[in-house]
Structure formats: C-alpha cells, structure tokens
Enzyme design. Structure first.
Site, short mmCIF file in Angstrom:
data_model
loop_
_atom_site.label_atom_id
_atom_site.label_comp_id
_atom_site.label_asym_id
_atom_site.label_seq_id
_atom_site.Cartn_x
_atom_site.Cartn_y
_atom_site.Cartn_z
N LYS A 84 0.86 -1.19 0.00
CA LYS A 84 0.00 0.00 0.00
C LYS A 84 0.90 1.24 0.00
O LYS A 84 1.74 1.42 0.89
CB LYS A 84 -0.86 -0.04 1.26
CG LYS A 84 -2.26 0.48 1.08
CD LYS A 84 -3.07 0.13 2.30
CE LYS A 84 -4.39 0.84 2.30
NZ LYS A 84 -5.11 0.61 3.56
C1 E4P Z 1 -8.49 0.98 3.83
O1 E4P Z 1 -7.65 0.59 3.11
C2 E4P Z 1 -8.45 2.28 4.54
O2 E4P Z 1 -7.25 2.43 5.18
C3 E4P Z 1 -9.61 2.37 5.47
O3 E4P Z 1 -10.77 1.88 4.82
C4 E4P Z 1 -9.83 3.74 6.05
O4 E4P Z 1 -11.05 3.75 6.75
P1 E4P Z 1 -11.44 4.90 7.79
O5 E4P Z 1 -11.65 6.17 7.04
O6 E4P Z 1 -12.68 4.40 8.45
O7 E4P Z 1 -10.28 5.02 8.74
#
Ligand code: E4P
Length: 217
Positions: A84
């Site tokens: 990522k």
């Molecule tokens: C996923 O890859 C993201 O990091 C995550 O969905 C972020 O979610 P949030 O906005 O609820 O922290």
C-alpha cells in the site's frame, strides 16, 4: 464485487475467512496500532497465512528510495502481500517502479478521481478512494467511485477500484451499484450485510410450522 475486510485483528480475519466469502484483507498503520501490533512483519505473515487473497500492507516511508526498499521487504513476506503506497509524488513514482518489478500495489488516500487516474497511469494494481472520509467533510463520497469507474472504463485501465473507508451496508450497496471492483469494510459491516429482520422472522415461522406438523404426527 470482491469483499475485503479492513482490520488488523487476526480473530476478525479468521472469523471472516470462515464465513466463506472473504476475498482479501486491508490494513493501515492506524488499524495495526489499534490491534496493538508491535512486530508488523510477523503480523502481516500471520494474516497472509489466514487468507490466500490479497493482503494490503502499508509502507511507512515517504521517500521514493525508502518506499521501494520497504515495498520489496513487505512483498517478500508472502506472495499475496500487496504493498500500500500513499498518493504522494514519490509514491506515484514508486508505483511505476513496483509495477516493473511485478510487485502488486494499492494506492491509498485517494480523494479525487484525478488522483486515481494518475495512480492508474503509474500502474497501480488497486486504487483506494476513501468514501467515508469524503462524506465526513460534506462531500457525496460515492461520486468519486462513479467518476473513477467512468474514467477507467473510458481508457481501459486494468487498475481495480478498491472502495475504502466504508462505514455501513448502504456504502457497500452504493459501491456495488457503481461498479467498484472491491469493497473493503470493517468486520462489523461485513456481518451487518447478512442480517435482515424479515429473513430471521421468516425462518422462525418456517421452523415453527415444521415443528407443529411433526409434533402432531
Ligand atoms: C483501507 O484501506 C483504509 O485504510 C480504510 O478503509 C480507512 O477507513 P477509515 O476512514 O474508516 O479510517
């Protein structure tokens, strides 16, 4: 549409995998901290053993050279680790190099369709637009999925749209309607998708009627 669970808790990932519909896992440093993880690499290894689907592991470096080094280390942990990478200029450069290296990537912190277009041009395997965080600041989060879908279809990009920051089942429904390739969601939301009061009521009635018949017999 693929379902990923957005958590670093092994118990949740195991439970989701046991449900038979889990396609992959996403994590981020905040989720790892929430789960109290100290040894990130060991934890990614453990997750990658629970599911054979893609497991997103986020770099914590912010320069091109460091991101490349970290990405290679993370991907070496298990073949299903997807690295990522944050959407920053050095990150975009890293996406291109990692594509050439054959390392799958998930470009994260996407808040505009043009960011997604750039990430796709750089060869990202996935882009992660954050719906919930856009809703939080008064935007219509789902619009970004609609626009990215249209752009990717216009130009035939193979980059997959991984809808992230989903907060409730309605987000998942909207993403499915707009053609997101993947929805990543907290485990609580995944479980909510199964429930409908009329299903519970209908089943209770069927079982009660069966019982009545067999008690009589
Ligand atoms: C996923 O890859 C993201 O990091 C995550 O969905 C972020 O979610 P949030 O906005 O609820 O922290």
């Amino acid at each position: 549409m693929q379902f990923f669970v957005d958590t670093a808790l092994l118990s949740e990932i195991e439970e989701a995998a046991a449900m038979g519909i889990l396609d992959g896992v996403t994590t981020n440093p905040s989720l790892m901290a929430k789960a109290g993880v100290q040894d990130f690499d060991a934890h990614y290894r453990a997750i990658a053993q629970i599911t054979s689907g893609p497991v997103s592991a986020e770099v914590i470096s912010t320069t091109y050279a460091d991101m490349i080094q970290e990405a290679r280390r993370l991907h070496a942990i298990a073949p299903n680790i997807v690295v990522k990478i944050p959407f920053i200029p050095d990150g975009v450069k890293a996406l291109k190099t990692l594509k050439e290296d054959g390392i799958p990537t998930n470009c994260t912190l996407i808040f505009s369709p043009l960011q997604a277009l750039i990430a796709a041009k750089a060869g990202a395997t996935y882009v992660s637009p954050f719906l919930g965080r856009l809703d939080d600041i008064g935007h219509e989060g789902i619009e970004i999925i609609r626009q990215i879908r249209r752009i990717f279809d216009n130009y035939g990009f193979e980059t997959q749209i991984l809808a992230a920051s989903l907060r409730h089942p309605y987000h998942v429904l909207l993403c499915a309607l707009e053609g997101a390739d993947v929805a990543t969601m907290p485990f609580a939301v995944l479980k909510q998708l199964f429930h409908h009061p009329l299903t519970d009521k209908g089943l209770a009635q069927f079982l009660a009627d069966y019982q009545k018949l067999h008690v009589r017999a």
